[in-house]
Scaffold this active site. Structure first.
Site, PDB file in Angstrom:
ATOM      1  N   THR A  27       0.464  -1.268   0.064  1.00  0.00           N
ATOM      2  CA  THR A  27      -0.081   0.416  -0.051  1.00  0.00           C
ATOM      3  C   THR A  27       0.405   1.184  -0.290  1.00  0.00           C
ATOM      4  O   THR A  27       0.384   2.024  -0.722  1.00  0.00           O
ATOM      5  CB  THR A  27      -1.259   0.586   1.292  1.00  0.00           C
ATOM      6  OG1 THR A  27      -2.069  -0.891   0.582  1.00  0.00           O
ATOM      7  CG2 THR A  27      -1.452   1.716   1.454  1.00  0.00           C
ATOM      8  N   SER A  78       1.477  -7.834  -1.212  1.00  0.00           N
ATOM      9  CA  SER A  78       2.296  -8.333  -0.199  1.00  0.00           C
ATOM     10  C   SER A  78       1.008  -9.830   0.061  1.00  0.00           C
ATOM     11  O   SER A  78       2.026 -10.961   1.144  1.00  0.00           O
ATOM     12  CB  SER A  78       2.540  -8.307   0.938  1.00  0.00           C
ATOM     13  OG  SER A  78       0.797  -7.791   1.828  1.00  0.00           O
ATOM     14  N   THR A 111       1.908  -4.482   4.006  1.00  0.00           N
ATOM     15  CA  THR A 111       1.520  -4.527   5.529  1.00  0.00           C
ATOM     16  C   THR A 111       0.869  -6.110   6.264  1.00  0.00           C
ATOM     17  O   THR A 111       0.686  -6.666   6.867  1.00  0.00           O
ATOM     18  CB  THR A 111       0.189  -3.754   6.134  1.00  0.00           C
ATOM     19  OG1 THR A 111      -1.071  -4.077   5.466  1.00  0.00           O
ATOM     20  CG2 THR A 111       1.069  -2.085   6.141  1.00  0.00           C
ATOM     21  N   ASP A 112       0.656  -6.550   5.071  1.00  0.00           N
ATOM     22  CA  ASP A 112      -0.061  -7.605   5.060  1.00  0.00           C
ATOM     23  C   ASP A 112       0.374  -8.845   5.639  1.00  0.00           C
ATOM     24  O   ASP A 112      -0.225  -9.860   6.255  1.00  0.00           O
ATOM     25  CB  ASP A 112      -1.688  -7.994   4.160  1.00  0.00           C
ATOM     26  CG  ASP A 112      -2.576  -7.025   3.919  1.00  0.00           C
ATOM     27  OD1 ASP A 112      -3.178  -6.248   5.020  1.00  0.00           O
ATOM     28  OD2 ASP A 112      -3.220  -7.262   2.687  1.00  0.00           O
TER      29      ASP A 112
HETATM   30  C1  SIN Z   1      -0.587  -5.567   0.452  1.00  0.00           C
HETATM   31  O1  SIN Z   1      -0.468  -6.266   2.131  1.00  0.00           O
HETATM   32  O2  SIN Z   1       0.416  -4.876   0.138  1.00  0.00           O
HETATM   33  C2  SIN Z   1      -1.046  -4.323   0.948  1.00  0.00           C
HETATM   34  C3  SIN Z   1      -2.299  -4.405   2.454  1.00  0.00           C
HETATM   35  C4  SIN Z   1      -1.073  -2.845   2.902  1.00  0.00           C
HETATM   36  O3  SIN Z   1      -0.245  -3.010   2.206  1.00  0.00           O
HETATM   37  O4  SIN Z   1      -1.704  -2.614   3.633  1.00  0.00           O
END
Ligand code: SIN
Length: 328
Positions: A27, A78, A111-112
């Site tokens: 993100t 991710s 974050t995922d």
């Molecule tokens: C991801 O994990 O690539 C998408 C969600 C995020 O980064 O918050």
């Protein structure tokens, strides 16, 4: 100032640092069609070099003599992280760690699955220099993105003399890479580490350190060399659970199983029976907590080993790495 406390403001007055930022997407590098859309975006769109160029604090660092290099290792959401990107990322991290002029690394990530990558990098590399994962909950196109502050904080932590190991810097907190976990789908402060708590707070470029930096023994990059990685799956113990999923996975040749367990690591009796069958046939089985903070407390008569305080997805990485290491 306590012995553990370090005033990072003094770093900018001391020797400039050399930091490498590896981009993998997320993100942080995402864009939406409108600046007031914080959720309907596409992750992994903007090059890491562009993201860095848009952070005034990093431009200031450069003008003070810091070298901030970047390299695009991947450009993904991710949730789609997999073995090939992990291996490439670990190789590039190792490559830059071995460069004597490099003081520390930053890895931009979604974050995922950040907690999985953090766990993997620390167990495989256990670096003596800092490797700082960072991410964002809002896309780079947001009216008030959180990515630029996280990036600036991550570079600061990567440049801190004495810092070491894989850590994550998010929303003003520094976490151990092996303990951090995502606990919220929307909040900017979306990470936690259960009972362990953060390693430090980073406030206006100043570190308020609570715990020591992570250490460990590296398994070594060679554990990731295999082209085909062992099949390790997660099953969940829940009301009405049975052993059918385990039986199907056994038929498919699964080599490791993590059960996300209820309570203090308890498992539905029907699922437990299937897991014990799998264990007796040589499958590596481990119990991890289904959610929440804390650590499974051994009872003294457990039939399946537990993963302590690891999340189920981190326990999966641990089993995966052990199976890979065993292939040797
Ligand atoms: C991801 O994990 O690539 C998408 C969600 C995020 O980064 O918050």
């Amino acid at each position: 100032m306590t012995s553990l406390e370090t005033n990072l403001a003094s770093i900018s007055r001391s020797a400039p640092r050399h930091i490498v930022v590896l981009g993998t997407g997320g993100t942080l590098a995402g864009t939406a069609s409108s600046a007031d859309d914080n959720v309907g975006y596409t992750a992994g769109q903007v090059a890491v070099s562009q993201l860095l160029a848009a952070v005034p604090a990093l431009q200031r660092r450069s003008s003070e003599g810091w070298v901030i290099e970047s390299e695009q290792v991947a450009q993904i959401d991710s949730k789609d992280m997999g073995h090939a990107v992990w291996r490439r990322l670990a190789e590039r991290v190792q490559h830059h760690l071995e460069r004597p002029e490099v003081d520390g690394l930053v890895v931009t990530h979604g974050t995922d699955t950040l907690e999985e990558t953090g766990y993997l990098l620390q167990r495989v590399l256990a670096p003596v220099k800092p490797v700082v994962l960072t991410a964002a909950m809002r896309p780079s196109s947001a009216a008030q993105p959180d990515g630029p502050q996280n990036l600036a904080d991550a570079v600061t932590v990567a440049g801190l003399p004495g810092a070491r190991g894989v850590v994550a810097v998010l929303a003003g907190k520094v976490w151990w890479g092996t303990e951090v976990r995502k606990v919220h789908p929307y909040r900017l402060d979306a990470f936690d580490a259960g009972d362990a708590g953060p390693l430090a707070h980073i406030e206006e470029g100043r570190l308020r350190q609570l715990r020591d930096w992570p250490t460990g023994t590296a398994l070594g990059l060679q554990v990731l060399a295999a082209d085909i990685w062992p099949e390790v799956q997660i099953v969940v113990s829940h009301a009405g659970a049975d052993g059918r999923m385990v039986d199907l996975l056994m038929e498919a040749g699964v080599q490791g199983l993590v059960v996300a367990a209820t309570g203090n690591g308890t498992v539905h009796q029907d699922l437990q029976a299937a897991l014990l069958r799998a264990q007796s046939e040589g499958v590596a089985v481990v119990r991890a907590l289904r959610g929440g903070a804390g650590c499974i407390v051994p009872t003294g008569h457990d039939l399946v080993p537990d993963a302590g305080a690891l999340s189920a997805v981190q326990a999966r990485i641990e089993i995966l790495l052990r199976l890979l290491a065993r292939r040797g």
